[in-house]
Design an enzyme around this catalytic site. Structure first.
Site, short mmCIF file in Angstrom:
data_model
loop_
_atom_site.label_atom_id
_atom_site.label_comp_id
_atom_site.label_asym_id
_atom_site.label_seq_id
_atom_site.Cartn_x
_atom_site.Cartn_y
_atom_site.Cartn_z
CB ILE A 62 -1.00 -0.08 1.19
CG1 ILE A 62 -1.72 0.96 0.92
CG2 ILE A 62 -0.06 -0.35 2.62
CD1 ILE A 62 -3.09 1.36 2.37
CB SER A 63 1.42 4.00 -1.99
OG SER A 63 1.49 2.83 -4.01
CD GLN A 64 5.44 7.86 0.43
OE1 GLN A 64 7.21 7.77 0.29
NE2 GLN A 64 6.05 9.09 1.51
#
Length: 210
Positions: free
Chosen positions: A59-61
């Site tokens: 999950i992207s920052q």
């Protein structure tokens, strides 16, 4: 720290790091990111970092999610958005809080099933999802007002550009590992305009399904 307080702190950090669009910040403030990751990592949900979600994906920052969303809607809110790479579902859920309909494609069926459960649990009804090779897009539903790609390829996929509406906007990380650049493509007077928005680091855009 309560979940809402943690989200407020996260939004404060995003603002300090240059995210300006109030619409994006408000959606992120109200969306429970901890519900998009494994329970064992929930205590880290509101850190500004990418987290594993299984099958070699992340999950992207939050800053990356916010920046990509901001770039996508900067010149107007699109009605229909195609997302390539559903992953945890978090980016699609952020988009769903801003646009009429999100179409999202994920190549890993296990991740897509989990994302769909999260959408249902949160009552998000304006996301349509598909298990397929994301590099192919979703031609049956094209054209799209905007396309957002959440994995990096060495070059933009022609199939995706062909599914973009004439006045559309595409945001994607482009380039090899270590040299990826967040790129925006949008219509200009003399054709497509390509803008480099800064360095990023994403998992690779893979073909096929799993």
């Amino acid at each position: 720290m309560t979940s809402q307080r943690a989200r407020d702190r996260m939004v404060e950090r995003l603002q300090a790091d240059g995210i300006r669009d109030r619409r994006v910040l408000d959606v992120i403030r109200h969306l429970p990111r901890h519900q998009f990751i494994d329970e064992a990592l929930a205590s880290r949900a509101y850190e500004d970092t990418a987290l594993p979600i299984g099958r070699g994906q992340t999950i992207s920052q939050p800053w990356v999610v916010a920046r990509m969303t901001e770039a996508l809607i900067e010149h107007g809110l699109p009605g229909r958005v195609l997302e390539i790479g559903t992953g945890s579902g978090y980016q699609a859920a952020v988009l769903a809080g801003l646009v009429a309909t999100v179409y999202t494609v994920e190549r890993i069926e296990e991740l897509l099933r989990s994302a769909r459960r999260r959408f249902r649990a949160l009552g998000i009804a304006n996301i349509r999802s598909k298990h397929d090779d994301g590099r192919l897009g979703w031609p049956e539903e094209a054209p799209f007002d905007a396309i957002l790609v959440t994995a990096a390829d060495a070059e933009l996929q022609v199939a995706l550009l062909q599914q973009l509406a004439p006045q559309g906007c595409l945001v994607a990380p482009v380039g090899p590992p270590g040299r990826q650049v967040l790129t925006r493509i949008r219509a200009g007077e003399d054709g497509w305009l390509r803008e480099a928005l800064g360095p990023v680091s994403f998992v690779p855009l893979l073909g096929g399904t799993g």
